[in-house]
Design a protein around this motif. Sequence first.
Motif, PDB file in Angstrom:
ATOM      1  N   ASN A   1      -6.882  -4.332 -10.707  1.00  0.00           N
ATOM      2  CA  ASN A   1      -6.725  -3.416 -10.515  1.00  0.00           C
ATOM      3  C   ASN A   1      -7.877  -2.212 -10.757  1.00  0.00           C
TER       4      ASN A   1
ATOM      5  N   THR B   1       6.975  -5.427  -3.939  1.00  0.00           N
ATOM      6  CA  THR B   1       5.497  -5.248  -3.436  1.00  0.00           C
ATOM      7  C   THR B   1       6.275  -3.962  -1.917  1.00  0.00           C
TER       8      THR B   1
ATOM      9  N   GLY C   1      -1.772   1.297  -5.502  1.00  0.00           N
ATOM     10  CA  GLY C   1      -2.091   0.103  -5.078  1.00  0.00           C
ATOM     11  C   GLY C   1      -3.005   0.858  -3.696  1.00  0.00           C
TER      12      GLY C   1
ATOM     13  N   ARG D   1       2.086  -0.537  -1.652  1.00  0.00           N
ATOM     14  CA  ARG D   1       2.802  -0.034  -3.239  1.00  0.00           C
ATOM     15  C   ARG D   1       2.773  -1.340  -4.017  1.00  0.00           C
TER      16      ARG D   1
END
Length: 173
Positions: free
Chosen positions: A3, A161, A128, A154
């Motif tokens: 991320n 998830t 996300g 997300r």
Amino acid sequence: MQNKYSLFFYWYLLLFMIRSNVSLAQTPSNNYPKVVGYAGLVHSLIAFDSQGSTGNFGSVYTVGMPVGINILKSDHIGASLEFVPIVRSDASQTRVSNFLFHPGIMFRFKHGFTFVGRAAFETSGRLGFTPVFNKVIKKGKDTNYFIAIPLPVRFGNDKPTSIGIAFQFGIGF
């Protein structure tokens, strides 16, 4: 760790696009770069996760109020910064329940169609991405009216998830 690299990629791409426009300033090209803004409403329709599905129009209703700035590099590509306060209403109260920072890259096509790939960072601790399919439905001299279908994905914050579908409409200026 992945991320962090995604966030780095988006910011690097935005800076690259801005830098490219500065270096090409001697060549006029259809008045680019352009900066435009927009505002609208987004309604979550349904979200799915490993525990089932959750609809939006039952005992709890949420609505987002996105405002954003688009930096258009050309007729075909641009960057977008979107900010979305999310209001939640139920039988006992109405409150701002979340805030979403939603940067993305826009790919613009003919006939008013746009695809926006957005990263998503929520104050709820979730993150996300959101692919958004957008269509200008009425083009005016100074404003455009549009509809969009966001597909939020997300994860994080010790929750399963999820993937959802939403409906957005708004005005660009």
